[in-house]
Design an enzyme around this catalytic site. Sequence first.
Site, PDB file in Angstrom:
ATOM      1  N   CYS A  41       3.214   5.615  22.712  1.00  0.00           N
ATOM      2  CA  CYS A  41       3.927   5.961  23.948  1.00  0.00           C
ATOM      3  C   CYS A  41       5.316   5.368  23.861  1.00  0.00           C
ATOM      4  O   CYS A  41       5.691   4.525  24.638  1.00  0.00           O
ATOM      5  CB  CYS A  41       3.177   5.400  25.147  1.00  0.00           C
ATOM      6  N   GLN A  80      -7.795  -0.301   3.574  1.00  0.00           N
ATOM      7  CA  GLN A  80      -8.659  -0.913   4.590  1.00  0.00           C
ATOM      8  C   GLN A  80     -10.022  -1.339   4.035  1.00  0.00           C
ATOM      9  O   GLN A  80     -10.804  -1.960   4.758  1.00  0.00           O
ATOM     10  CB  GLN A  80      -8.877   0.056   5.758  1.00  0.00           C
ATOM     11  N   SER A 112      -3.616  -3.048  -0.605  1.00  0.00           N
ATOM     12  CA  SER A 112      -2.511  -3.786   0.012  1.00  0.00           C
ATOM     13  C   SER A 112      -2.905  -5.242   0.251  1.00  0.00           C
ATOM     14  O   SER A 112      -4.015  -5.517   0.724  1.00  0.00           O
ATOM     15  CB  SER A 112      -2.186  -3.108   1.345  1.00  0.00           C
ATOM     16  N   GLY A 113      -1.976  -6.169  -0.030  1.00  0.00           N
ATOM     17  CA  GLY A 113      -2.276  -7.602   0.081  1.00  0.00           C
ATOM     18  C   GLY A 113      -2.468  -8.107   1.497  1.00  0.00           C
ATOM     19  O   GLY A 113      -3.348  -8.921   1.772  1.00  0.00           O
ATOM     20  N   HIS A 114      -1.643  -7.588   2.432  1.00  0.00           N
ATOM     21  CA  HIS A 114      -1.647  -8.222   3.764  1.00  0.00           C
ATOM     22  C   HIS A 114      -2.823  -7.807   4.634  1.00  0.00           C
ATOM     23  O   HIS A 114      -2.984  -8.306   5.744  1.00  0.00           O
ATOM     24  CB  HIS A 114      -0.308  -7.988   4.483  1.00  0.00           C
ATOM     25  N   GLY A 126       0.818  -1.211   0.000  1.00  0.00           N
ATOM     26  CA  GLY A 126       0.000   0.000   0.000  1.00  0.00           C
ATOM     27  C   GLY A 126       0.854   1.265   0.000  1.00  0.00           C
ATOM     28  O   GLY A 126       0.572   2.224  -0.714  1.00  0.00           O
ATOM     29  N   THR A 127       1.902   1.258   0.799  1.00  0.00           N
ATOM     30  CA  THR A 127       2.747   2.457   0.909  1.00  0.00           C
ATOM     31  C   THR A 127       3.333   2.849  -0.442  1.00  0.00           C
ATOM     32  O   THR A 127       3.291   4.020  -0.843  1.00  0.00           O
ATOM     33  CB  THR A 127       3.884   2.195   1.930  1.00  0.00           C
ATOM     34  N   ASN A 139      -7.802   3.643   9.161  1.00  0.00           N
ATOM     35  CA  ASN A 139      -7.390   2.446   9.887  1.00  0.00           C
ATOM     36  C   ASN A 139      -7.508   2.589  11.399  1.00  0.00           C
ATOM     37  O   ASN A 139      -7.700   1.614  12.103  1.00  0.00           O
ATOM     38  CB  ASN A 139      -5.947   2.069   9.516  1.00  0.00           C
TER      39      ASN A 139
HETATM   40  N1  PLP Z   1      -3.012   2.895   4.128  1.00  0.00           N
HETATM   41  C1  PLP Z   1      -3.719   2.407   5.158  1.00  0.00           C
HETATM   42  C2  PLP Z   1      -5.068   2.987   5.460  1.00  0.00           C
HETATM   43  C3  PLP Z   1      -3.209   1.362   5.932  1.00  0.00           C
HETATM   44  O1  PLP Z   1      -3.920   0.900   6.967  1.00  0.00           O
HETATM   45  C4  PLP Z   1      -1.942   0.843   5.607  1.00  0.00           C
HETATM   46  C5  PLP Z   1      -1.336  -0.215   6.436  1.00  0.00           C
HETATM   47  O2  PLP Z   1      -1.001   0.008   7.570  1.00  0.00           O
HETATM   48  C6  PLP Z   1      -1.229   1.378   4.515  1.00  0.00           C
HETATM   49  C7  PLP Z   1      -1.804   2.405   3.812  1.00  0.00           C
HETATM   50  C8  PLP Z   1       0.124   0.872   4.118  1.00  0.00           C
HETATM   51  O3  PLP Z   1       0.042  -0.396   3.511  1.00  0.00           O
HETATM   52  P1  PLP Z   1       1.327  -1.356   3.462  1.00  0.00           P
HETATM   53  O4  PLP Z   1       1.549  -1.880   4.825  1.00  0.00           O
HETATM   54  O5  PLP Z   1       0.956  -2.431   2.477  1.00  0.00           O
HETATM   55  O6  PLP Z   1       2.467  -0.539   2.958  1.00  0.00           O
END
Ligand code: PLP
Length: 410
Positions: A325, A179, A199-201, A71-72, A151
């Site tokens: 924290c 999400q 995102s796959g995971h 996703g990133t 998220n």
């Molecule tokens: N965008 C959202 C809303 C997410 O929850 C996440 C994952 O934490 C990401 C982007 C990033 O995805 P990835 O972990 O596949 O890079």
Amino acid sequence: MPKIYFDHVTTTPTRTEVAQEMWPYFTEIFGNPGSFHSTGRQAYSAIEAARAKVAQAIGAKPAEIVFTSGGTEAINMAIKGIARANKKKGNHIITCAIEHHASLNSCKALAKEGFEVTVLPVDANGMVSAADVARAITDQTILVNIMHANNEVGTIQPIEEIARITKEKGVFFHTDACQTVGRLPINVEEMGIDLLSLSGHKIYGPKGVGALYIRKGVKWQPLFNGGAQERLRRSGTENVPGIVGLGVALELATVEMEKEMARMADLRDRLVEGLLSKIKRTKLTGHPTNRLPNHVSLLIEFIEGESQLLSLDAKGIAASTGSACTSGSLEPSHVLLAMGIPHEQAHGSLVLSLGRDNQLEDVEYFLTVFPEIVERLRSISPLDEDVELPVGTTCGSCHSFRSCRDSTGS
Ligand code: PLP
């Protein structure tokens, strides 16, 4: 002791069926998809089959899907790719305050390149106003970037309304759907989305793989310099097993979505109802109804999120918190702060996100165990108005010094 995983927004396990489909592409069908020999051609065909599955799941055409490392990367590719390719047209980008850091930090990086970034506020439920988006658009605006669902608080944004506005104004619209893909119905055509990241995971696929949808005809440029993979849109030898896994995971999620999400929503509502009735000084965060079906986010007053997580872990329950924290920073979640939640309350955030492995017994176990944890932690918490802790002693709740709390100004 039962083992309960309530952290599906962070990641999900790879389904056995998915891992099984992936396995041959680690072993006998290991060829480079760019090679002409048969193992290479088989790998290439597997990627194209996965591309068709991903496209089908979101109502796109296969040629509009680009595989990424997650996703990133997809989000970086979308935001930077649009900005850099369209800078002659304009230099203004609109996003919102509760986006994932992949979006916020991509926008920050572009601001250093000279782009103007408008970060829209959200309301107390974490909702962006489509009217605010319309008002923020200028003749310099090239991109609106608003996530589909958050998220941390689960709020679902009015992306169809936003897409109608961007279309009318001739501005590109990207949504981070990490999400929501596989959890909510998505059709990029019908919803008017120009670019979408997934995102796959998050959907029982493997980690390290994702995809970016780029509508045909959108002016965009790639992030990487390299070979001609992914039709010149994403250089680098493809993660064939990962891509195969993503395709299968999304296909399964789509087939099961309706039934599974109704089941999730029922468990979610039982959790919320139980928690709010059993624990005083507890608040639901995010939109009360317009939220992810598997998402519960709360503020438990007077207890740091980290101590909640440690106590839950000791009872076999995995959950997450929006606050961080860590490293003495005591910096709470940017999402909660943007929603107007005060620092001291934001530190008590708890996120419970459900998945296909969760059953009613898990909810019941949680509702038995958690009120006891809260009671115990509150009884030793210096944050609880009723408990006195001398300045300079260690906080029994978050294990930091009371002076840290003071240094945040809370
Ligand atoms: N965008 C959202 C809303 C997410 O929850 C996440 C994952 O934490 C990401 C982007 C990033 O995805 P990835 O972990 O596949 O890079």
